[in-house]
Design a protein around this motif. Sequence first.
Motif, PDB file in Angstrom:
ATOM      1  N   GLN A   1     -62.462  -4.612 -74.350  1.00  0.00           N
ATOM      2  CA  GLN A   1     -61.948  -4.115 -73.071  1.00  0.00           C
ATOM      3  C   GLN A   1     -61.401  -2.704 -73.219  1.00  0.00           C
ATOM      4  O   GLN A   1     -61.638  -1.826 -72.378  1.00  0.00           O
ATOM      5  N   ARG A   2     -60.683  -2.448 -74.294  1.00  0.00           N
ATOM      6  CA  ARG A   2     -60.111  -1.110 -74.499  1.00  0.00           C
ATOM      7  C   ARG A   2     -61.193  -0.076 -74.802  1.00  0.00           C
ATOM      8  O   ARG A   2     -61.067   1.086 -74.407  1.00  0.00           O
ATOM      9  N   VAL A   3     -62.267  -0.480 -75.477  1.00  0.00           N
ATOM     10  CA  VAL A   3     -63.402   0.425 -75.675  1.00  0.00           C
ATOM     11  C   VAL A   3     -64.016   0.789 -74.313  1.00  0.00           C
ATOM     12  O   VAL A   3     -64.334   1.956 -74.052  1.00  0.00           O
ATOM     13  N   ALA A   4     -64.166  -0.210 -73.453  1.00  0.00           N
ATOM     14  CA  ALA A   4     -64.724   0.037 -72.124  1.00  0.00           C
ATOM     15  C   ALA A   4     -63.833   0.986 -71.323  1.00  0.00           C
ATOM     16  O   ALA A   4     -64.328   1.846 -70.576  1.00  0.00           O
ATOM     17  N   ILE A   5     -62.526   0.847 -71.474  1.00  0.00           N
ATOM     18  CA  ILE A   5     -61.597   1.740 -70.779  1.00  0.00           C
ATOM     19  C   ILE A   5     -61.714   3.160 -71.329  1.00  0.00           C
ATOM     20  O   ILE A   5     -61.743   4.141 -70.571  1.00  0.00           O
ATOM     21  N   ALA A   6     -61.809   3.282 -72.649  1.00  0.00           N
ATOM     22  CA  ALA A   6     -61.988   4.603 -73.260  1.00  0.00           C
ATOM     23  C   ALA A   6     -63.269   5.264 -72.756  1.00  0.00           C
ATOM     24  O   ALA A   6     -63.295   6.465 -72.461  1.00  0.00           O
ATOM     25  N   ARG A   7     -64.348   4.485 -72.652  1.00  0.00           N
ATOM     26  CA  ARG A   7     -65.626   5.024 -72.155  1.00  0.00           C
ATOM     27  C   ARG A   7     -65.488   5.556 -70.728  1.00  0.00           C
ATOM     28  O   ARG A   7     -66.065   6.595 -70.375  1.00  0.00           O
ATOM     29  N   ALA A   8     -64.699   4.862 -69.899  1.00  0.00           N
ATOM     30  CA  ALA A   8     -64.520   5.277 -68.514  1.00  0.00           C
ATOM     31  C   ALA A   8     -63.682   6.545 -68.393  1.00  0.00           C
ATOM     32  O   ALA A   8     -63.783   7.259 -67.393  1.00  0.00           O
ATOM     33  N   LEU A   9     -62.853   6.828 -69.389  1.00  0.00           N
ATOM     34  CA  LEU A   9     -61.936   7.971 -69.316  1.00  0.00           C
ATOM     35  C   LEU A   9     -62.415   9.184 -70.091  1.00  0.00           C
ATOM     36  O   LEU A   9     -61.871  10.280 -69.910  1.00  0.00           O
ATOM     37  N   VAL A  10     -63.417   9.025 -70.947  1.00  0.00           N
ATOM     38  CA  VAL A  10     -63.751  10.066 -71.924  1.00  0.00           C
ATOM     39  C   VAL A  10     -64.173  11.381 -71.266  1.00  0.00           C
ATOM     40  O   VAL A  10     -63.900  12.469 -71.788  1.00  0.00           O
ATOM     41  N   HIS A  11     -64.849  11.325 -70.116  1.00  0.00           N
ATOM     42  CA  HIS A  11     -65.317  12.544 -69.452  1.00  0.00           C
ATOM     43  C   HIS A  11     -64.344  13.039 -68.391  1.00  0.00           C
ATOM     44  O   HIS A  11     -64.679  13.917 -67.597  1.00  0.00           O
ATOM     45  N   GLU A  12     -63.114  12.490 -68.408  1.00  0.00           N
ATOM     46  CA  GLU A  12     -62.034  12.904 -67.517  1.00  0.00           C
ATOM     47  C   GLU A  12     -62.483  12.904 -66.050  1.00  0.00           C
ATOM     48  O   GLU A  12     -62.377  13.916 -65.347  1.00  0.00           O
ATOM     49  N   PRO A  13     -62.968  11.768 -65.559  1.00  0.00           N
ATOM     50  CA  PRO A  13     -63.441  11.702 -64.173  1.00  0.00           C
ATOM     51  C   PRO A  13     -62.288  11.838 -63.189  1.00  0.00           C
ATOM     52  O   PRO A  13     -61.144  11.483 -63.488  1.00  0.00           O
ATOM     53  N   ARG A  14     -62.598  12.317 -62.005  1.00  0.00           N
ATOM     54  CA  ARG A  14     -61.577  12.454 -60.964  1.00  0.00           C
ATOM     55  C   ARG A  14     -61.244  11.096 -60.328  1.00  0.00           C
ATOM     56  O   ARG A  14     -60.165  10.924 -59.780  1.00  0.00           O
ATOM     57  N   LEU A  15     -62.190  10.159 -60.380  1.00  0.00           N
ATOM     58  CA  LEU A  15     -61.982   8.821 -59.832  1.00  0.00           C
ATOM     59  C   LEU A  15     -62.276   7.790 -60.909  1.00  0.00           C
ATOM     60  O   LEU A  15     -63.371   7.784 -61.481  1.00  0.00           O
ATOM     61  N   VAL A  16     -61.289   6.945 -61.211  1.00  0.00           N
ATOM     62  CA  VAL A  16     -61.469   5.856 -62.174  1.00  0.00           C
ATOM     63  C   VAL A  16     -61.374   4.540 -61.414  1.00  0.00           C
ATOM     64  O   VAL A  16     -60.376   4.282 -60.723  1.00  0.00           O
ATOM     65  N   ILE A  17     -62.418   3.722 -61.527  1.00  0.00           N
ATOM     66  CA  ILE A  17     -62.514   2.460 -60.806  1.00  0.00           C
ATOM     67  C   ILE A  17     -62.493   1.326 -61.827  1.00  0.00           C
ATOM     68  O   ILE A  17     -63.302   1.310 -62.755  1.00  0.00           O
ATOM     69  N   CYS A  18     -61.574   0.384 -61.655  1.00  0.00           N
ATOM     70  CA  CYS A  18     -61.329  -0.635 -62.681  1.00  0.00           C
ATOM     71  C   CYS A  18     -61.407  -2.032 -62.075  1.00  0.00           C
ATOM     72  O   CYS A  18     -60.721  -2.327 -61.093  1.00  0.00           O
ATOM     73  N   ASP A  19     -62.198  -2.892 -62.684  1.00  0.00           N
ATOM     74  CA  ASP A  19     -62.297  -4.295 -62.266  1.00  0.00           C
ATOM     75  C   ASP A  19     -61.566  -5.155 -63.295  1.00  0.00           C
ATOM     76  O   ASP A  19     -62.077  -5.392 -64.386  1.00  0.00           O
TER      77      ASP A  19
END
Length: 250
Positions: A162-180
């Motif tokens: 789960q934490r790897v998946a969170i890191a993947r979602a944040l790595v490119h510094e997106p303006r919108l982060v969507i989390c399920d």
Amino acid sequence: MSGDIIRPSSVGGEAVRMRAVDKFFGEGDARTHVLKTTDFDAPLGGLVMLVGPSGCGKTTLLSVLAGTLNADGGEVTVFGERIDRMKAGALTRFRALNIGFIFQQFNLIPTLTAGENVSIPLLIQGKSNAVALKRAKEVLERVGLGHKANERPSKLSGGQQQRVAIARALVHEPRLVICDEPTSALDRENGVLVMQLLRDVAASADRTVIIVTHDSRIYSYADRMAEMEDGRVFRTLNSPDEIAAEHRGH
């Protein structure tokens, strides 16, 4: 879960605007109306939680606003762009630049290491392998997994994946982060770590985090809460004080 919660210093404008959005699944007698002309907004700067009973349409709403599902009606606007009108190539580019999605089922590629999984959004943006892996390892350090960068998902626990998946979602510094359900597989300590990280992202005035959750332990991190039932958002709580008053004791 709680901690020192940093709120955005200023909030202005909209990150997400959905109006009269419909979504159907299936055909004929099996056709199901999952989103029912629903409206949803999320401001620039802040953390919005989407809550409601299982099956009410929360994950479908997230998928529509992330562009991974097409709406069957209505308008979906993200950072001023009508993503429901975009062609596939333009939508893929828009998502690569602006959106990070944390899936409930992790969606890690089993043949890649943790570091390689996290680097994927940067590779899609055209970064070199060396640059992407260096940044991936930095973000893995932030979620407490720097020492697991070279491990494949099969060697990681559910919470670590789960934490790897969170890191993947944040790595490119997106303006919108969507989390399920980002804390569903985490114990208290790691849940706090992840929520503080998402809270830090949401503290920026030009970035927004949207979280679907059943985890009442994390409600205190929200700036706004949208409550869903039967395919619609029926109520929005617009401040931490309103959320605390309505969900005290949960």
